[in-house]
Design an enzyme around this catalytic site. Structure first.
Site, PDB file in Angstrom:
ATOM      1  N   GLN A 191      94.242 135.237  -6.261  1.00 57.14           N
ATOM      2  CA  GLN A 191      95.242 134.318  -5.734  1.00 57.14           C
ATOM      3  C   GLN A 191      96.200 133.898  -6.840  1.00 57.14           C
ATOM      4  O   GLN A 191      97.167 133.199  -6.584  1.00 57.14           O
ATOM      5  CB  GLN A 191      94.568 133.045  -5.194  1.00 57.14           C
ATOM      6  CG  GLN A 191      93.722 133.235  -3.968  1.00 57.14           C
ATOM      7  CD  GLN A 191      92.913 131.993  -3.645  1.00 57.14           C
ATOM      8  OE1 GLN A 191      91.694 131.994  -3.796  1.00 57.14           O
ATOM      9  NE2 GLN A 191      93.557 130.926  -3.195  1.00 57.14           N
ATOM     10  N   PHE A 222      90.240 132.276   0.294  1.00 59.45           N
ATOM     11  CA  PHE A 222      89.799 130.929   0.694  1.00 59.45           C
ATOM     12  C   PHE A 222      89.556 130.016  -0.496  1.00 59.45           C
ATOM     13  O   PHE A 222      88.803 129.042  -0.380  1.00 59.45           O
ATOM     14  CB  PHE A 222      88.549 131.006   1.580  1.00 59.45           C
ATOM     15  CG  PHE A 222      88.669 131.975   2.730  1.00 59.45           C
ATOM     16  CD1 PHE A 222      89.575 131.724   3.759  1.00 59.45           C
ATOM     17  CD2 PHE A 222      87.931 133.136   2.773  1.00 59.45           C
ATOM     18  CE1 PHE A 222      89.718 132.617   4.810  1.00 59.45           C
ATOM     19  CE2 PHE A 222      88.073 134.035   3.829  1.00 59.45           C
ATOM     20  CZ  PHE A 222      88.963 133.772   4.843  1.00 59.45           C
ATOM     21  N   GLU A 226      91.021 131.764  -6.669  1.00 59.38           N
ATOM     22  CA  GLU A 226      92.058 130.956  -7.319  1.00 59.38           C
ATOM     23  C   GLU A 226      91.794 130.934  -8.818  1.00 59.38           C
ATOM     24  O   GLU A 226      92.676 131.169  -9.621  1.00 59.38           O
ATOM     25  CB  GLU A 226      92.070 129.534  -6.742  1.00 59.38           C
ATOM     26  CG  GLU A 226      93.149 128.655  -7.382  1.00 59.38           C
ATOM     27  CD  GLU A 226      93.280 127.285  -6.744  1.00 59.38           C
ATOM     28  OE1 GLU A 226      92.862 127.095  -5.590  1.00 59.38           O
ATOM     29  OE2 GLU A 226      93.823 126.389  -7.420  1.00 59.38           O
ATOM     30  N   ARG A 304      91.104 115.556  -5.550  1.00 56.63           N
ATOM     31  CA  ARG A 304      91.541 115.651  -4.153  1.00 56.63           C
ATOM     32  C   ARG A 304      90.551 114.927  -3.232  1.00 56.63           C
ATOM     33  O   ARG A 304      90.957 114.348  -2.221  1.00 56.63           O
ATOM     34  CB  ARG A 304      91.746 117.109  -3.723  1.00 56.63           C
ATOM     35  CG  ARG A 304      92.357 117.254  -2.340  1.00 56.63           C
ATOM     36  CD  ARG A 304      92.737 118.688  -1.995  1.00 56.63           C
ATOM     37  NE  ARG A 304      94.010 119.113  -2.558  1.00 56.63           N
ATOM     38  CZ  ARG A 304      95.207 118.872  -2.017  1.00 56.63           C
ATOM     39  NH1 ARG A 304      95.296 118.187  -0.886  1.00 56.63           N
ATOM     40  NH2 ARG A 304      96.302 119.298  -2.591  1.00 56.63           N
ATOM     41  N   ARG A 336      89.040 126.299   0.496  1.00 58.50           N
ATOM     42  CA  ARG A 336      89.861 125.719   1.558  1.00 58.50           C
ATOM     43  C   ARG A 336      89.508 124.255   1.857  1.00 58.50           C
ATOM     44  O   ARG A 336      88.433 123.969   2.398  1.00 58.50           O
ATOM     45  CB  ARG A 336      89.679 126.566   2.817  1.00 58.50           C
ATOM     46  CG  ARG A 336      90.817 126.511   3.811  1.00 58.50           C
ATOM     47  CD  ARG A 336      90.541 127.512   4.904  1.00 58.50           C
ATOM     48  NE  ARG A 336      91.704 127.756   5.757  1.00 58.50           N
ATOM     49  CZ  ARG A 336      91.749 128.684   6.693  1.00 58.50           C
ATOM     50  NH1 ARG A 336      90.714 129.463   6.902  1.00 58.50           N
ATOM     51  NH2 ARG A 336      92.825 128.860   7.429  1.00 58.50           N
ATOM     52  N   PHE A 338      89.428 121.983  -0.631  1.00 55.28           N
ATOM     53  CA  PHE A 338      89.459 121.606  -2.048  1.00 55.28           C
ATOM     54  C   PHE A 338      88.976 120.168  -2.276  1.00 55.28           C
ATOM     55  O   PHE A 338      89.655 119.354  -2.872  1.00 55.28           O
ATOM     56  CB  PHE A 338      90.908 121.781  -2.535  1.00 55.28           C
ATOM     57  CG  PHE A 338      91.071 122.045  -4.011  1.00 55.28           C
ATOM     58  CD1 PHE A 338      90.809 123.292  -4.551  1.00 55.28           C
ATOM     59  CD2 PHE A 338      91.525 121.050  -4.875  1.00 55.28           C
ATOM     60  CE1 PHE A 338      91.002 123.543  -5.908  1.00 55.28           C
ATOM     61  CE2 PHE A 338      91.711 121.293  -6.238  1.00 55.28           C
ATOM     62  CZ  PHE A 338      91.454 122.544  -6.750  1.00 55.28           C
ATOM     63  N   THR A 434      97.653 118.776  -6.538  1.00 54.46           N
ATOM     64  CA  THR A 434      97.548 117.438  -7.133  1.00 54.46           C
ATOM     65  C   THR A 434      97.902 117.485  -8.617  1.00 54.46           C
ATOM     66  O   THR A 434      98.283 116.474  -9.187  1.00 54.46           O
ATOM     67  CB  THR A 434      96.135 116.859  -6.948  1.00 54.46           C
ATOM     68  OG1 THR A 434      95.201 117.697  -7.626  1.00 54.46           O
ATOM     69  CG2 THR A 434      95.774 116.780  -5.474  1.00 54.46           C
ATOM     70  N   ALA A 503      96.425 125.619  -2.281  1.00 60.22           N
ATOM     71  CA  ALA A 503      96.826 124.278  -1.863  1.00 60.22           C
ATOM     72  C   ALA A 503      97.756 124.304  -0.646  1.00 60.22           C
ATOM     73  O   ALA A 503      98.574 123.393  -0.457  1.00 60.22           O
ATOM     74  CB  ALA A 503      97.454 123.510  -3.030  1.00 60.22           C
ATOM     75  N   GLU A 706      95.059 124.816   4.920  1.00 65.49           N
ATOM     76  CA  GLU A 706      93.815 124.086   4.748  1.00 65.49           C
ATOM     77  C   GLU A 706      93.528 122.988   5.775  1.00 65.49           C
ATOM     78  O   GLU A 706      92.378 122.833   6.194  1.00 65.49           O
ATOM     79  CB  GLU A 706      93.787 123.463   3.351  1.00 65.49           C
ATOM     80  CG  GLU A 706      93.803 124.493   2.258  1.00 65.49           C
ATOM     81  CD  GLU A 706      93.899 123.863   0.886  1.00 65.49           C
ATOM     82  OE1 GLU A 706      94.994 123.414   0.511  1.00 65.49           O
ATOM     83  OE2 GLU A 706      92.868 123.792   0.209  1.00 65.49           O
TER      84      GLU A 706
HETATM   85  N1  LUZ Z   1      94.301 124.079  -6.280  1.00 60.21           N
HETATM   86  C1  LUZ Z   1      94.732 123.307  -7.280  1.00 60.21           C
HETATM   87  C2  LUZ Z   1      94.224 123.635  -5.026  1.00 60.21           C
HETATM   88  O1  LUZ Z   1      94.759 123.750  -8.419  1.00 60.21           O
HETATM   89  N2  LUZ Z   1      95.144 122.063  -7.008  1.00 60.21           N
HETATM   90  C3  LUZ Z   1      95.112 121.534  -5.777  1.00 60.21           C
HETATM   91  O2  LUZ Z   1      95.488 120.394  -5.574  1.00 60.21           O
HETATM   92  C4  LUZ Z   1      94.619 122.350  -4.736  1.00 60.21           C
HETATM   93  N3  LUZ Z   1      94.527 121.877  -3.507  1.00 60.21           N
HETATM   94  C5  LUZ Z   1      94.047 122.651  -2.553  1.00 60.21           C
HETATM   95  C6  LUZ Z   1      93.658 123.940  -2.859  1.00 60.21           C
HETATM   96  N4  LUZ Z   1      93.751 124.424  -4.072  1.00 60.21           N
HETATM   97 MO1  MOS Z   2      92.766 127.032  -2.354  1.00 62.87          MO
HETATM   98  S1  MOS Z   2      91.103 126.027  -1.931  1.00 62.87           S
HETATM   99  O1  MOS Z   2      92.621 128.261  -3.383  1.00 62.87           O
HETATM  100  O2  MOS Z   2      94.069 126.604  -1.598  1.00 62.87           O
END
Ligand code: LUZ
Ligand code: MOS
Length: 750
Positions: A191, A222, A226, A304, A336, A338, A434, A503, A706
């Site tokens: 991702q 999901f 990331e 979060r 998903r 987070f 965030t 996010a 999400e």
């Molecule tokens: N990833 C991140 C996320 O680095 N910061 C976030 O606030 C976030 N929120 C949802 C999913 N991935």
């Molecule tokens: Mo995310 S939980 O990689 O939006």
């Protein structure tokens, strides 16, 4: 990416990393993970493995030319463990061989002697030991301590929620191909191509410009790719660099489930106080987050959680504390939602406890306390718009909550074994990373002389339909047919310093950048058209692939215009950059405006319980959801439906089990159950809230990825309501997932 993507998917023609045509001489890597949860490595003997037939090399920490470090937020994660192992499955060595089978076979010849140390798996225990990642964080508003004395009803309890395996269909995968002049081309199922690029450069001690990371599409992520795709890409790159051969590393399902992180399990304590009218006066909670062995994204996930502690409700006095606890489990990571689902389930449990104490329907307490426009969140941001209330009221009336509850009560009384339960689940989810700095995106748009258009962004197509949305946005911005627009592979060479596709923001951020770049091109082309037609540029428009003067179509086509512009030496490429405005957050004061806007909605969930067999199913989920002005209603509907089912899986089905030595027991699809079509609710109805004038995102749309997952929390409470038609079960101790085994225990009063 083309409009034919879905067709390719159902024909199994789609190319994922493992399907790419391999260069001649490609070698295959397999990873040896720690068999022990915590200990000091005494001897790692890979000699037999290195001598096995077909093996090109075995690599350990000593072979890393650069930094042995893949931690992105905190530098606490070695690529290959050197002296200490901190979880079962932690990578210790990598075998590279001429076939995948030989690489895997050679793993069996590696032996390791580890001096075991005590391992901790429970976050409360870790907190007691003081083994935290970062300091506990507290967000507060009003005066909670003073408010308790004004409360007429106070409930308190504990909520434990489990982890969740991502189970993306494409497992973690990378193909690293050395190129001349010390550069490397990496195909990664990630991702976050730029994170992979940065990590590989760090591990190989080379500049980032020597590494191109490219992603065509990812077969589901999901959140699991990331932060955690980087390890596997870095391992493939390490081997490719040392051997100067292409190296592919694809985790098999078993290894993927054992070695990679999942959703964070939480254990939380809460206290909720209400006045005589049932209004929430005070809420206090402590969230113990099981972070696993290294930081990964845990602190961001916990942040979060704190931002979503009060979900869709207005509460004047709040104090919530998050504690990131280090345990000896694989690093838990983004999934998903987070951290928001883990927090929302706590406030919902508190409300259910209050409703049962007061003997009133839960939905009436929920409704009475919904956020209104202008209300302030504990972190200082103001709620914009009335979508929590509008969606909740719409769901209650449209899906007949009142009459159905009465009907359910009647039917439950008339049946000994079949019991029904209903829950309403509101969701209010903040959109933006965030981490404020991540809210940026670049786009590069080329118009070729034949009029076809190429769009490059940071967005990774994961099956969520972002390419479809970007294509639509680019075509609309340029006034041409979508068939003229191609969304390119995501490459670190075309767009630099990309934020992850995460996010829920990929369409928002990258779409805005695409529109800016298209706007620049359009302006240049309109100037050329105005010159040809001899009119002021202000009168020129491009619609339907042709130039219009005022309200009249001209004979000048898009192709002819582009050709002329090229002949006139006008730049037909544009890069644009977008940064979400007005975001700020002060972590000292724990106040600010971390989100661009909120996505809200409400779901009505109905469960059917077979009290004799101890089984339950979710019959229907009916949702009023705010998608703004949807960029693609079909894509958004698919996102909502998929997220709901994934949420129900988390709350009622998917259970991770670890043995006393920290070994994952549920590491196959026969022991770890995920929702399938048969499990899914018979009815999922999605009604989009119309007329949401408060939208903050591109083309008045809203993020969708999400937020709908958290509607699935309603499944827990719907089944619980059905169980309560059989016997009283206390609300002070809530445990997710509510599996059939646990349903039976509850029915038997255990
Ligand atoms: N990833 C991140 C996320 O680095 N910061 C976030 O606030 C976030 N929120 C949802 C999913 N991935
Ligand atoms: Mo995310 S939980 O990689 O939006």
């Amino acid at each position: 990416m083309s409009a034919r993507d879905p067709i390719a998917h159902v024909r199994a023609e789609t190319c994922f990393v493992d399907d790419l045509l391999e260069p001649q001489g490609t070698l295959y890597a397999a990873v040896f993970g720690s068999p022990v949860a915590h200990g000091v490595v005494c001897v790692l003997d890979a000699n037999a493995a290195a001598a096995a037939s077909g093996v090109a090399a075995v690599f350990t920490a000593r072979d890393i030319p650069g930094e042995n470090q893949v931690g992105s937020v905190v530098a606490d994660q070695p690529l290959l463990a050197a002296d200490r192992v901190r979880y079962v499955g932690q990578p210790l060595a990598m075998v590279v061989a001429d076939t995948p089978t030989r690489a895997h076979q050679a793993l069996k010849n590696i032996t390791v002697t580890i001096d075991k140390r005590p391992a901790v798996f429970d976050p409360r225990q870790a907190a007691e030991n003081g083994d935290l990642i970062g300091l506990p964080r507290t967000i507060a508003m009003g005066n909670v301590d003073a408010a308790w004395s004004q409360c007429v009803t106070i409930v308190s309890g504990r909520v434990d929620s489990g982890g969740q395996e991502h189970l993306y269909l494409e497992t973690q995968a990378a193909l690293a191909i050395p190129r001349p002049c010390d550069s490397m081309h990496i195909f990664s199922a990630t991702q976050s191509p730029s994170s992979v690029q940065r990590t590989v450069a760090r591990v190989l001690a080379c500049p980032m410009h020597a590494i191109e990371v490219e992603v065509q599409r990812v077969g589901g992520a999901f959140g699991g790719k990331e932060d955690q795709a980087a390890t596997w890409a870095a391992l493939a790159a390490l081997a490719a660099h040392r051997l100067q051969r292409p190296v592919k590393l694809v985790l098999d399902r078993h290894a993927d489930m054992q070695m990679t992180g999942k959703r964070h399990p939480y254990t939380s304590d809460y206290r909720l106080g209400l006045d005589a009218d049932g209004r929430f006066l005070a809420f206090q909670a402590t969230y113990y987050q099981n972070a696993g062995a290294v930081a990964d994204l845990s602190t961001a996930v916990l942040e979060r959680s704190l931002f979503h502690a009060t979900n869709s409700y207005a509460i004047p006095n709040v104090r919530v504390t998050g504690i990131c606890c280090r345990t000896h489990l694989p690093p838990f990571t983004a999934f998903r939602g987070f951290g928001a689902p883990q927090a929302m389930v706590v406030i919902e449990a508190a409300i259910v406890a209050a409703a049962e104490t007061l003997n009133v329907p839960t939905w009436t307490l929920q409704q009475k306390n919904l956020l209104c426009g202008g209300d302030i969140f504990p972190f200082g941001m103001r709620m914009q718009g009335d979508t929590p209330r509008r969606s909740f009221d719409a769901a209650v009336s449209r899906f007949h909550v009142q009459s159905r509850l009465a009907d359910i009560e009647r039917r439950n009384a008339a049946s000994n074994f079949v019991k029904r339960g209903l829950a309403v689940m509101p969701v209010c989810f903040g959109i933006a990373f965030t981490t404020t700095m991540l809210n940026q995106a670049g786009a590069l748009v080329h118009v070729f002389v034949d009029g076809s258009v190429s769009v490059s962004t940071a967005a990774v197509e994961i099956g969520q339909g972002v390419a479809t949305k970007l294509r639509r946005m680019a075509a609309a911005a340029l006034g041409i047919a979508q068939t003229r627009v191609r969304i390119e592979n995501t490459s670190t060479t075309r767009v630099a310093n990309m934020s992850p596709t995460a996010a829920s923001t990929a369409a928002d951020l990258n779409g805005a950048a695409v529109r800016l770049a298209c706007g620049t091109l359009l302006q240049r082309l309109k100037t050329v058209a105005a010159g040809i037609q001899g009119v002021p540029a202000g009168q020129v428009a491009i619609r339907g692939g042709r130039v219009w003067i005022g309200d009249a179509p001209s004979s000048l086509t898009w192709e002819a215009l582009v050709k002329t512009a090229h002949r006139k030496r006008v730049d037909l490429s544009a890069h644009a950059f977008y940064a979400t405005p007005e975001l700020h957050y002060d972590r000292q004061r724990e106040k600010g405006r971390p989100f661009a806007y909120h996505v809200c909605g409400a779901a009505v969930v109905e469960a059917r319980l077979d009290a004799l067999r101890g089984t339950a199913s979710i019959e229907s989920v009916e949702i009023v959801h705010d998608a703004g002005r949807s960029l693609d209603p079909l894509v958004d509907r698919g996102q909502v439906e998929g997220a709901v089912v994934q949420g129900i899986g988390w709350t009622t089905l998917e259970e991770l089990m670890v043995d006393p030595d920290g070994r994952l027991l549920t590491d196959t699809l026969s022991t770890y159950k995920v929702p399938d079509l048969d499990f899914s609710p018979t009815t999922i109805e999605v009604v989009f809230l119309d007329d949401t004038a408060d939208s903050g995102a591109v083309m008045a749309s809203k993020a969708v990825g999400e937020p709908p997952l958290m509607y699935g929390i309603g499944a827990y409470f719907a089944i619980r309501a059905a169980i309560r038609a059989v016997r009283d079960v206390p609300a002070e101790r809530i445990r997710l997932p509510l599996t059939h085994a646990r349903i039976l225990q509850m029915l038997e009063g255990e």
